[in-house]
Design a protein around this motif. Structure first.
Motif, mmCIF file in Angstrom:
data_model
loop_
_atom_site.group_PDB
_atom_site.id
_atom_site.type_symbol
_atom_site.label_atom_id
_atom_site.label_comp_id
_atom_site.label_asym_id
_atom_site.label_seq_id
_atom_site.Cartn_x
_atom_site.Cartn_y
_atom_site.Cartn_z
ATOM 1 N N ARG A 1 0.831 -1.205 0.000
ATOM 2 C CA ARG A 1 0.000 0.000 0.000
ATOM 3 C C ARG A 1 0.864 1.254 0.000
ATOM 4 O O ARG A 1 0.627 2.199 -0.766
ATOM 5 C CB ARG A 1 -0.918 -0.018 1.233
ATOM 6 C CG ARG A 1 -1.855 1.172 1.362
ATOM 7 C CD ARG A 1 -2.733 0.993 2.584
ATOM 8 N NE ARG A 1 -1.958 1.114 3.801
ATOM 9 C CZ ARG A 1 -1.878 2.233 4.540
ATOM 10 N NH1 ARG A 1 -2.533 3.311 4.165
ATOM 11 N NH2 ARG A 1 -1.174 2.266 5.647
ATOM 12 N N SER B 1 3.203 1.409 -3.200
ATOM 13 C CA SER B 1 2.443 1.881 -4.348
ATOM 14 C C SER B 1 2.331 3.396 -4.336
ATOM 15 O O SER B 1 2.579 4.064 -5.344
ATOM 16 C CB SER B 1 1.048 1.244 -4.339
ATOM 17 O OG SER B 1 0.225 1.810 -5.328
ATOM 18 N N ARG C 1 -0.916 -1.458 -7.140
ATOM 19 C CA ARG C 1 -0.687 -2.725 -6.442
ATOM 20 C C ARG C 1 -0.756 -3.893 -7.413
ATOM 21 O O ARG C 1 -0.061 -4.897 -7.246
ATOM 22 C CB ARG C 1 -1.698 -2.874 -5.309
ATOM 23 C CG ARG C 1 -1.388 -1.942 -4.142
ATOM 24 C CD ARG C 1 -2.367 -2.094 -3.010
ATOM 25 N NE ARG C 1 -2.891 -0.798 -2.622
ATOM 26 C CZ ARG C 1 -3.782 -0.621 -1.669
ATOM 27 N NH1 ARG C 1 -4.256 -1.663 -1.012
ATOM 28 N NH2 ARG C 1 -4.213 0.587 -1.366
ATOM 29 N N ASP D 1 -4.821 6.187 -0.031
ATOM 30 C CA ASP D 1 -6.042 5.393 -0.098
ATOM 31 C C ASP D 1 -6.738 5.480 -1.463
ATOM 32 O O ASP D 1 -7.433 4.540 -1.864
ATOM 33 C CB ASP D 1 -7.035 5.847 0.968
ATOM 34 C CG ASP D 1 -6.544 5.503 2.367
ATOM 35 O OD1 ASP D 1 -5.640 4.663 2.494
ATOM 36 O OD2 ASP D 1 -7.064 6.107 3.326
#
Length: 209
Positions: free
Chosen positions: A6, A9, A16, A201
């Motif tokens: 996460r 990336s 991902r 996110d």
């Protein structure tokens, strides 16, 4: 230092899906752990950013050929040690130590070239409609330093992880009040932490090759 996919990336610009594909293809296998939990090193991040930068201008097969040629000529160090650039219309070149020349790795392997374009993998660079942030400062007041908390993104000038601060802001704590929990974190730094957390996110997924 180790980075889960996460964070790897977000800091490299690779999706991902791309990370997983490149692991399966043995193009870039994380040196910390290639199996669960998958963990990338700081050196891996630099190599990944090079991959992402080149992938925008060259097909994966061309990158593979360049890496194969590196091994053929005896260059077997970690990929972060090499400066690879897109050269001409189709080729990829290895920049020499002096920085004023390069060696062709694809079209005419071994031929000396003059460097026309060099993307600094540590700086921010555009990728489609988004910008991959600077590796050292993914936000102005967020820092990635291998000597601080093993390279995990923190509020600059502190050892406070960005996601701890972002969590407070997301829970409704005003940025101006975060200093009550972490005295070294300013309101501006708290906003940067929340902004970077949103980027981590919400980074868009693209083609995984």
């Amino acid at each position: 230092m180790a980075y889960e996919p996460r964070i790897a990336s977000a800091l490299s610009g690779a999706t991902r899906g791309q990370l997983a594909y490149w692991r399966r293809q043995k193009l870039l296998v994380p040196e910390v752990s290639a199996t669960r939990p998958v963990l990338y090193s700081f050196r891996d991040l630099i190599a990944l950013r090079t991959f992402v930068y080149l992938r925008e201008e060259r097909p994966l097969q061309t990158i593979r050929r360049a890496l194969d040629k590196l091994r053929e000529i005896g260059e077997t160090d970690h990929l972060s040690r090499y400066r690879l650039v897109a050269q001409g219309r189709r080729s990829i070149a290895l920049v020499q130590d002096a920085g004023d020349g390069a060696v062709d790795l694809v079209e005419k392997p071994g031929q000396q070239l003059t460097v026309i374009k060099l993307g600094d993998m540590l700086r921010a660079f555009p990728l489609g409609e988004i910008e991959i942030p600077s590796l050292a400062h993914p936000r102005r007041r967020i820092s990635v330093n291998p000597s601080v908390r093993r390279g995990y993104p923190v509020v600059a000038g502190t050892r406070v992880a960005f996601d701890l601060v972002a969590g407070l802001v997301r829970d409704g704590v005003p940025p101006e009040a975060v200093k009550e929990y972490y005295p070294g974190v300013t309101a501006a730094a708290a906003r940067d932490a929340a902004s970077f957390a949103d980027y981590v996110d919400q980074a868009p997924e693209r083609t995984a090759a």
